[in-house]
Design a protein around this motif. Sequence first.
Motif, PDB file in Angstrom:
ATOM      1  N   ARG A 371      85.821  73.047  58.849  1.00 38.01           N
ATOM      2  CA  ARG A 371      86.627  73.375  59.739  1.00 38.01           C
ATOM      3  C   ARG A 371      87.243  74.494  60.109  1.00 38.01           C
ATOM      4  O   ARG A 371      87.644  75.859  60.910  1.00 38.01           O
ATOM      5  N   PRO A 372      86.518  73.315  61.919  1.00 35.57           N
ATOM      6  CA  PRO A 372      86.843  74.440  62.962  1.00 35.57           C
ATOM      7  C   PRO A 372      87.992  74.008  63.684  1.00 35.57           C
ATOM      8  O   PRO A 372      87.804  73.241  64.944  1.00 35.57           O
ATOM      9  N   LEU A 373      88.997  74.015  63.147  1.00 37.57           N
ATOM     10  CA  LEU A 373      89.950  73.679  63.657  1.00 37.57           C
ATOM     11  C   LEU A 373      91.149  75.417  63.628  1.00 37.57           C
ATOM     12  O   LEU A 373      91.060  76.268  63.023  1.00 37.57           O
ATOM     13  N   ASP A 374      92.700  75.282  64.819  1.00 37.70           N
ATOM     14  CA  ASP A 374      93.430  75.744  64.933  1.00 37.70           C
ATOM     15  C   ASP A 374      94.768  75.793  64.712  1.00 37.70           C
ATOM     16  O   ASP A 374      95.358  74.840  64.252  1.00 37.70           O
ATOM     17  N   ASP A 375      95.760  76.184  64.813  1.00 39.25           N
ATOM     18  CA  ASP A 375      97.157  75.601  64.063  1.00 39.25           C
ATOM     19  C   ASP A 375      97.680  74.971  65.419  1.00 39.25           C
ATOM     20  O   ASP A 375      98.560  74.241  64.859  1.00 39.25           O
ATOM     21  N   TYR A 376      96.642  75.351  66.053  1.00 40.47           N
ATOM     22  CA  TYR A 376      98.026  73.188  66.816  1.00 40.47           C
ATOM     23  C   TYR A 376      96.897  71.904  66.562  1.00 40.47           C
ATOM     24  O   TYR A 376      97.199  71.285  67.466  1.00 40.47           O
ATOM     25  N   ALA A 377      95.928  71.555  66.051  1.00 38.15           N
ATOM     26  CA  ALA A 377      95.688  70.814  65.325  1.00 38.15           C
ATOM     27  C   ALA A 377      96.492  70.015  65.620  1.00 38.15           C
ATOM     28  O   ALA A 377      97.205  70.373  64.370  1.00 38.15           O
ATOM     29  N   VAL A 378      96.517  68.562  65.778  1.00 37.59           N
ATOM     30  CA  VAL A 378      98.017  67.732  65.169  1.00 37.59           C
ATOM     31  C   VAL A 378      96.724  66.438  63.973  1.00 37.59           C
ATOM     32  O   VAL A 378      95.080  66.115  64.544  1.00 37.59           O
ATOM     33  N   TYR A 379      96.509  66.557  62.816  1.00 35.32           N
ATOM     34  CA  TYR A 379      95.892  66.097  62.116  1.00 35.32           C
ATOM     35  C   TYR A 379      95.967  64.545  61.436  1.00 35.32           C
ATOM     36  O   TYR A 379      97.063  63.478  61.814  1.00 35.32           O
ATOM     37  N   ASN A 381      96.420  60.419  60.377  1.00 37.13           N
ATOM     38  CA  ASN A 381      96.780  59.828  59.444  1.00 37.13           C
ATOM     39  C   ASN A 381      98.378  60.968  58.695  1.00 37.13           C
ATOM     40  O   ASN A 381      98.095  60.615  58.217  1.00 37.13           O
ATOM     41  N   THR A 382      98.601  61.321  59.451  1.00 39.61           N
ATOM     42  CA  THR A 382     100.252  61.597  60.105  1.00 39.61           C
ATOM     43  C   THR A 382     101.194  61.732  60.350  1.00 39.61           C
ATOM     44  O   THR A 382     100.602  61.015  61.849  1.00 39.61           O
ATOM     45  N   SER A 383     101.983  61.618  60.376  1.00 37.44           N
ATOM     46  CA  SER A 383     103.504  60.758  61.221  1.00 37.44           C
ATOM     47  C   SER A 383     103.524  61.789  62.749  1.00 37.44           C
ATOM     48  O   SER A 383     103.509  61.013  63.582  1.00 37.44           O
ATOM     49  N   THR A 384     102.803  62.831  62.449  1.00 40.44           N
ATOM     50  CA  THR A 384     103.117  63.469  63.970  1.00 40.44           C
ATOM     51  C   THR A 384     102.263  62.934  64.810  1.00 40.44           C
ATOM     52  O   THR A 384     102.661  62.597  66.046  1.00 40.44           O
ATOM     53  N   LEU A 385     100.822  62.281  64.549  1.00 38.28           N
ATOM     54  CA  LEU A 385      99.671  61.702  65.134  1.00 38.28           C
ATOM     55  C   LEU A 385     100.250  60.393  65.476  1.00 38.28           C
ATOM     56  O   LEU A 385      99.870  59.628  66.725  1.00 38.28           O
ATOM     57  N   ALA A 386     100.827  59.847  64.513  1.00 38.84           N
ATOM     58  CA  ALA A 386     101.170  58.129  64.848  1.00 38.84           C
ATOM     59  C   ALA A 386     101.883  58.325  65.913  1.00 38.84           C
ATOM     60  O   ALA A 386     101.751  57.309  66.900  1.00 38.84           O
ATOM     61  N   VAL A 387     103.088  59.082  66.150  1.00 38.54           N
ATOM     62  CA  VAL A 387     103.441  59.570  67.606  1.00 38.54           C
ATOM     63  C   VAL A 387     102.947  59.809  68.628  1.00 38.54           C
ATOM     64  O   VAL A 387     102.830  58.988  69.829  1.00 38.54           O
ATOM     65  N   LEU A 388     102.756  60.915  68.080  1.00 37.79           N
ATOM     66  CA  LEU A 388     101.665  61.616  69.259  1.00 37.79           C
ATOM     67  C   LEU A 388     100.853  61.155  69.890  1.00 37.79           C
ATOM     68  O   LEU A 388      99.801  61.356  70.754  1.00 37.79           O
ATOM     69  N   GLY A 389      99.921  60.602  69.001  1.00 34.31           N
ATOM     70  CA  GLY A 389      98.623  60.011  69.458  1.00 34.31           C
ATOM     71  C   GLY A 389      98.518  58.898  69.675  1.00 34.31           C
ATOM     72  O   GLY A 389      98.522  58.119  70.772  1.00 34.31           O
TER      73      GLY A 389
END
Length: 405
Positions: A371-379, A381-389
């Motif tokens: 888990r080399p991630l932080d609180d800013y990670a956009v994951y 297969n999420t709806s957030t990544l679908a829009v922002l990614g």
Amino acid sequence: MYLLSQLLLFAVAAVDVLHVHGAPTPLEDSKPSELDRRIDTTSFSRVSTTSKRLFQLAGKTQYFAGTNAWWLGHLPSNQDVDTAVAHMAATGYKVLRVWGFGTTNDASKSSGDVYYQVLNSSGQYFNYNPSNGIARLDYAVAAAQKKGIQLILPLLNNYDDLGGINTYTNVYGGDHNGFYTNAKAQAAYKAYIKFIVNRYKSSPAIFSWELCNEPVCPGCAASVITKWASDTSAYIKSLDPHHMVSLGDEGWLTATSAGTVPNYDQSHAYTGYNGVDFQRNLAIPTIDYGTFHMYYDLWGYNASWGSTWIAQHNAIGKALNKPVMLEEYAVKDGLDRVGIMGPWQETVVKKTSVAADMLWQFGTVFPSGSRPLDDYAVYWNTSTLAVLGAQHVKDMAAKAAVATV
């Protein structure tokens, strides 16, 4: 990201590590890369000849959206790398920003971590251990190449995480600010640059080289970093004239370079305290494009200021006729990330000729449990990544390749 040391949640699952017995392979020893060394000049990224403000990607002059995945070459598991690259490719990303540095002063304390270089009183060494050395970055570069993805590789970190400026000053003396003019430290840094650039310069997976992640020299005259950036970028060009070079800075401005500065707290973005003048550095002939970052909350601004920051850098890029890239931008998980970052992306797409933007950072679930991630990670297969990614990738790709703004 400049708070990486406070945000890392790197809990790597147990793996069998082949420890290096004795000293790592010394600097003068040469070992060939396992990468395909054939030169495919059609895949090299260059500033477009039709519009100096855009990039060529896959042979096409275009705008694009990418992401940061600093951890890719520091994952000890091939399966983790393959999973992450597959997920980023499925999102539509064609450019990733991945740490190209990894230095330790004490290999005995880093035996379970991935590192590429050792610096200590006995010398400068490169780590060819297949489990935790440069082979890990080799695998990341090769995995990206298989998916038609290119990498931006920063060659140094301003901060202590994974091998920063202080790993050089710890050995060669002086403090952080003195690094930029320390002849011995610069010689070692250039030796590392030569090691990395010569290893990967023939790979079509390289998008560009980057001098440092967020270099600053607090309290210094801007000329210190400008001279260092000029000298170092020219050195990289002498090794590899085919690929682009960027500074990797946060884009700090002065009140003069920003034009009409909005009435915000100017302790961060416009005073020049950090020793970085974006406009002055972008004018360096061997710096091909400008980078700027944005963490409005950490810097003491409001969210709407983000669009102003983007527009200001776009204007400087236009004046100098060079591309500019919003290289890092993020909002913490738990906030309305689509509501906050969406307007920034709209500014990039509809109101400026910013050539590219790179979301900080891509997140996924790794098979090994790392888990080399932080609180800013956009994951993934999420709806957030679908829009922002995924959607933003399409919007940037569809934008007409005409730099008129």
